[in-house]
Scaffold this motif. Structure first.
Motif, PDB file in Angstrom:
ATOM      1  N   GLU A 199     129.136 -21.752 -34.838  1.00  0.00           N
ATOM      2  CA  GLU A 199     128.277 -21.188 -35.876  1.00  0.00           C
ATOM      3  C   GLU A 199     127.029 -22.033 -35.964  1.00  0.00           C
ATOM      4  N   GLY A 222     124.370 -19.735 -39.575  1.00  0.00           N
ATOM      5  CA  GLY A 222     125.012 -18.480 -39.917  1.00  0.00           C
ATOM      6  C   GLY A 222     125.164 -17.519 -38.760  1.00  0.00           C
ATOM      7  N   GLU A 223     124.694 -17.923 -37.580  1.00  0.00           N
ATOM      8  CA  GLU A 223     124.839 -17.030 -36.430  1.00  0.00           C
ATOM      9  C   GLU A 223     125.772 -17.636 -35.406  1.00  0.00           C
ATOM     10  N   LYS A 224     126.433 -16.729 -34.688  1.00  0.00           N
ATOM     11  CA  LYS A 224     127.303 -17.239 -33.620  1.00  0.00           C
ATOM     12  C   LYS A 224     126.434 -17.585 -32.410  1.00  0.00           C
TER      13      LYS A 224
END
Ligand code: 475
Length: 837
Positions: A210, A213-215
């Motif tokens: 992460e 907030g993004e993979k």
């Protein structure tokens, strides 16, 4: 007062000119300094090799000075830079070339003379830097020379192999390979940059983390190897610009393997560290086949990763926004070998700089250009299995590039799955693999062919489907060679003659001026001097031949040369069969007819890839035929056959100027360009050649009356192959032209001995076996006619000299300066950046 001002101005001027002076006395002082303190010999007693070392260091100092100034200037002006990425550079020797480009040849010669040495002898002490195989690699070297001379802000990147191309030694007529451990004798032309190092990672796994907030995917590599830079200054001619060829060597990483040390296995962990160095150890000696070996993949990625880290670091020093990358950086892929760069740039921009896939992709599509050097359709492939293990993150990126590409294609061409399968970067099937050419084409803004004929084949055959999709990408950049290396360095006699009759040396920077020689085409004095130059070069070559092979050759004979890598498609076998036929004719002649024959010295040279059996048999056959003919007292000086061992750049510099005739025999449609033909052309040697590769353009330039063209044209080749298969029943000798059949029978039946060994070689041209894929049978008649025409022309020395002059006069277009200027303007979009004096 005035004196003070003048002294100050003088001091300033001398600083701008460099700290080092180039008058003979200053050079001599520096040479002696290096004898004493670099070579560590007494300045009262040193030999030719030590004189070479000392002079080389003296020249090196001057190169370094200019190279600093050039880089400071580039740094200050921040031009768009070209990065020329190539796994091979065949630089050959550097001393003469550097001294000429620095404009200090006379001063160096004088400095040496006064010390009791001769420049030529000293220069011959240098070994070749042979970090490449053949045409592609020597082209890279010529192009570096042109980039420097034309003031382009360019860098070359390559690998510093510890073993260059193998040395060829001949034992009993058979090729043996010996390692070329060229660094044994030191290398004064490189500067080790112990502080310019990068970590190159291999193996490991890909994990998802992460981030904001993004993979995000991250690669957790398993092994680290260190890349150390070795810089090789490349001086331009007639300019202060001196650019850099940066070669990487692998060293064990300084981050040592803690675990192994802690478990106490000290010895083994040290030994294992050493394995890292094997990556840049040895150059692969195959110049066509791609074997999908793990070590080769490691080399490619090691090269790509180190170069791109270096390039990105430099970019980030000067710029903050990656949107500027396409305006500031051009990355050129010299063939498919460095095309992992594409995946690596994507990985850097997406995983490390967090640009997002689409933005990164947009940038990548604007910075790469690609040149292919082969007519072969079956290009380089990397097995997915290897990538999965060695570079797992890159494999994912390649899959994603391919997925997006195929989705886009589905929109454009619909669900035509057989077409999509051909376009795909990933090849499915028994061995799933990455097609490097497809990758390079999809991601580059330009795809270059190396001659008009080559481009045509790319468009209509090899990459037909891609051409349909991206016609604007495909461009022709006909190869060229450097007249500095191939006239000025290798043929000083011709250089002086040309300059005298043109009244200028400007042709050394502007080869088009060579056309001015046509003004003197009928001048008897010019002819006389022209012939004299050739004679002196032939003498030099004859001495070399005698020293290498013990064969004494007559200077009145026509020196007929074929030197290049040994390949079936280059048809050295056709040459040998022609020699055997000539021998048969001589044997059958009466005394009177013999007196009219033009004596010949047939010279063949070239290396065979170590695993290429048929090529090795061609070398052996050449020796077997030479032995028979050279020892036939009945023949004497009328025909001599010589194999020149260990053909390389420095041997070429000796052989090419001494040739009367040169042969370029590839079956039409097989030689992408050829560059040897251009070197011979520049040296006033007539060509006997097929209409293949760049020879087609040479014919356009000098007219077909000024060379000897033979053989099937490209459009006839396919038809002949069909005909050959349908018309000829297996082993039906009646349909094979008489002369050819006779020669073949002699080889097969053991006239030259070793008939068992030559059997499989003969079968390549026999029906029911190899089926003569390269059409020796059907071209033989026209080959013999061209040979007869050459003999006839040679008798008329006036005519021959005219043809020779017109060859040199028409060679201007084949300067690599023209090629490089074209690339710079239409592909790389870079401008000259000339370091002020
Ligand atoms: C062409 N080398 C010539 C020349 O453009 C052409 C291949 C695989 C691995 C290592 N080296 C190679 C080549 O493909 C090569 O040398 N190609 C040659 O490039 C320059 O003039 O026609 O055969």
């Amino acid at each position: 007062g005035l004196g003070e001002h003048r002294a100050k101005a003088e001091r300033m001027f001398s600083l701008m000119d460099g700290f080092l002076k180039n008058d003979p006395i200053s050079l001599q002082k520096d040479i002696l300094h290096h004898v004493e303190y670099t070579v560590a010999r007494s300045r009262f007693s040193f030999d030719d090799f030590e004189a070479y070392q000392a002079l080389a260091h003296t020249v090196r100092d001057r190169l370094i000075e200019r190279w600093h100034d050039t880089h400071i200037y580039f740094k200050r002006t921040k031009p768009k830079r070209l990065y020329f990425l190539s796994l091979e550079f065949l630089m050959g020797r550097s001393l003469s070339n550097s001294v000429i480009n620095l404009g200090i040849e006379d001063q160096c010669a004088e400095a040496l003379n006064q010390l009791g040495f001769e420049f030529e002898v000293v220069a011959e002490q240098e070994g070749d830097a042979a970090l490449g195989n053949g045409g592609l690699a020597r082209l890279s070297a010529c192009q570096m020379d042109s980039l420097a001379t034309l003031d382009y802000p360019a860098w070359g990147y390559g690998l510093r192999y510890e073993y260059g191309l193998f040395r060829q030694i001949i034992v009993d007529g058979f090729q043996h390979e010996k390692p070329d451990y060229w660094l044994n004798f030191g290398n004064p032309w490189e500067i080790e940059r112990i502080h310019v190092t990068y970590e190159v990672k291999f193996y490991g796994t890909v994990e998802e983390v992460e981030m904001n907030g993004e993979k995000q995917k991250v690669w957790i590599p398993g092994e680290t190897v260190e890349a150390v830079a070795y810089d090789n200054p490349i001086p331009g001619y007639g300019t202060r610009n001196t650019i850099n060829l940066r070669l990487w060597a692998a060293k064990p990483s300084s981050k040592f393997d803690l675990e192994a040390y802690n478990t106490g296995d000290y010895i083994n962990s040290v030994v294992n560290r050493q394995n890292a160095e094997t990556i840049s150890n040895v150059l692969y000696p195959d110049d066509r086949s791609h074997q999908g070996k793990e070590l080769r993949l490691e080399q490619q990625y090691f090269f790509v990763s180190a170069s791109l880290q270096d390039i990105m670091r430099r970019f980030k020093e000067e710029h903050t926004n990656f949107d500027e990358l396409p305006e500031k950086v051009a990355l050129h892929l010299n063939d498919t070998h460095p095309s992992l760069s594409i995946a690596e740039v994507m990985r850097m921009l997406v995983d490390e700089e967090h640009l997002g896939w689409h933005k990164a992709w947009d940038i990548v599509c604007k910075i790469f250009s690609f040149t292919t050097h082969t007519m072969v359709t079956d290009g380089e492939k990397i097995p997915v299995e290897l990538l999965e293990n060695l570079l797992p993150r890159h494999l994912e990126i390649l899959y994603e590039i391919n997925f997006n590409f195929l989705e886009e294609m589905k929109k454009r061409i619909g669900l035509d799955y057989s077409r999509l399968a051909l376009l795909s970067i990933v090849e499915e099937g028994a061995m799933k693999s990455i097609r490097m050419a497809n990758l390079a084409i999809v991601c580059s803004h330009t795809v270059n062919g190396v001659s008009k004929l080559h481009l045509e084949k790319l468009k209509t055959k090899t990459f037909k489907d891609f051409y349909g999709l991206y016609p604007e990408k495909f461009q022709c950049k006909t190869n060229g060679v450097s007249q500095r290396r191939w006239i000025v360095v290798s043929n000083p006699g011709l250089r002086d003659l040309i300059s005298k009759w043109l009244g200028t040396e400007a042709w050394i920077r502007d080869a088009d001026l060579l056309s001015g020689l046509r003004d003197h085409l009928d001048n008897a004095d010019f002819h006389l001097e022209w012939k004299m130059v050739k004679k002196v070069n032939k003498m030099r070559l004859a001495e070399y031949i005698e020293a290498m092979s013990g064969v004494k050759v007559s200077l009145d004979a026509m020196f007929d040369v074929q030197v290049k890598r040994i390949h079936e498609y280059k048809r050295q076998l056709l040459n040998i069969f022609g020699i055997i036929h000539r021998y048969n004719c001589l044997k059958n002649m009466d005394k009177d007819s013999r007196r009219k024959v033009v004596p010949r010295v047939c010279i063949i040279g070239g290396k065979a890839a170590p695993g290429y059996e048929i090529a090795k048999k061609i070398i052996k056959l050449c020796h077997a035929v030479a032995e028979k003919i050279n020892n036939d007292t009945d023949i004497g000086d009328l025909l001599k056959v010589v194999f020149i061992p260990d053909y390389n750049v420095s041997v070429a510099e000796l052989v090419i100027p001494g040739a009367d005739l040169s042969q370029h025999l590839s079956t039409a449609g097989n030689e992408a360009s050829g560059t040897g033909n251009m070197k011979f052309l520049m040296n006033g040697c007539l060509l006997l050649a097929t209409a293949d590769g760049s020879t087609v353009e040479i014919i356009e330039e000098i007219g077909e009356d000024n060379l000897f063209v033979f053989g099937a044209k490209v459009h006839e080749v396919e038809k002949r192959r069909q005909k050959r298969l349908s018309n000829l029943a297996p082993l039906q000798p009646a349909k094979v032209p008489l002369h050819f059949a006779r020669v073949l029978r002699m080889v097969r039946d053991g006239y030259f001995g070793h008939n068992d060994y030559f059997k499989s070689l003969c079968e390549t041209v026999e029906f029911g076996f190899g089926n003569d894929y390269y059409l020796l049978t059907s071209d033989f008649g026209s080959y013999l006619e061209a040979q007869a025409a050459a003999d006839k022309a040679f008798v008329n020395q006036d005519k021959w000299t005219r043809m020779s002059i017109l060859s040199v006069a028409g060679s201007g277009r084949f300067s690599s300066d023209r090629t490089i200027q074209d690339y710079a303007e239409s592909t790389w979009k870079i401008s000259p950046c000339r370091c002020p004096l």
